[in-house]
Design a protein around this motif. Sequence first.
Motif: not given
Length: 343
Positions: A170, A189, A191, A195-197
Motif C-alpha cells: 500500500e 486515501r 487503496k 482495490n478497496k479504498e
Amino acid sequence: MTAEEAVQTFLAWMTTERRASPLTVEAYRADLARFLGFMAEHLNGLPDMAGLAKISLRDMRAWLAHEQAKAASATVRKSTPDRAARTRSRRVSAVRSFFRYLARRHGVENPAVGLLATPRTKKPLPRPLSVQDAKAVPEDIAALAHTDMAQQRDGALFLLLYGCGLRISEALNLNVGDLGVMTSSGVLRIKGKGNKERLVPVLPQVQQALEHWLKHHPSPLAGEPLFPGVRGGRLQPGVAQKAMREWRGLAGLPDHVTPHALRHSFATHLMEGGADLRVIQELLGHASLSTTQRYTLADEARLLDVWSRAHPRAGSGVQGDSRSAASAPRSEPVLEKEGPHTS
C-alpha cells in the motif's frame, strides 16, 4: 469447454470482477492445477465439465489425503505442520471458489464440494515490536542507507508504515500526487486489498517526514511514485525488506521483525492504548472484525506472559516484583505525547 479452459475463465473472472491480487490469482492457478492433475490420474483421465459435476466426496477426500501425505514429507525437510495445514486449507478454498463459479456461471453443480472439510489451522498471533524498537526503526534503517536520497526515503517510508499501519504494498503504490489530500485534510486515501479504498489519519510527525522527503525526491511530479528506487522506478518491496533484515541483524532482533511487523505494532500499540476495536479495523482496512480481534488475543497473551514472569505465585522464580499484570505500567505513548493514534 474443458476443465482447463474452465479454470482459465475462472481466473480471468477472479482478476476482472473480483479484483483479486495477482498473488492470489497465481496461488489459485497452482492449486487448481494440482487438483486437476490429481483427478486426471485418480480418474484415469482429465474430467470434462460433466465429469467435474460427478467428482464424489470420496474422490475429494482422496485428493486431500494425497496432499496431506506430500505435506508430511515436506514438513520433515523444511516446512512446519501448521504451515502445511494452512496451505491445504487455501487449496480447499481455491477448489470451493472454482466450483461455486462453475455453478453460477456454467450450471455445473457438485454438492460434494460443500461437504469437504477444511483442514484445521492455528491462526498465528501477531508479533509486534516493542514501542521502543518500533520508534527506532525509521531512523536506524535510514542511517544504514548509502545515499542521502535513500536515507530520506527510507526514513519516511518506515515511519509511514508504523505511523499509519500500512501494508508495504500500500505504501509503495502511493504516488506523489496522493499527498495532496494529506496536506489539505490530514488523511491519506489508501487503496488496499481488492482495490478497496480507506482513509487513514496521518500524524503530524509522519506528515512532516513525508513533506521533508519530497524536498529530496528526485522527481516530485504528481504521477511519479512516492517512493522510487535508485533507477527511478517504483521501489520494490524486496528492497525495503532487505533493509529491515540488515537492521534487525545488527539490532539482534528475531526473524519475524519485518515491514509487516510494523503494521502489527501499529495495531497492537493502539490496542494497548485503549483504542476501539472497530476503529482499528477501519484503519487497517480489514474486511472482517474477526481478523482484527487477533490483536485482542495477542494483547491477552502478552498480559499472561507478564503475569507468569512477575507474579510471585506463578512459580517462575522471578524475585522482587509482586505486581500483577493488571497493575503493570502501560507502554509509553506511541510517537507523540498525547497518545497513540487515537485522534
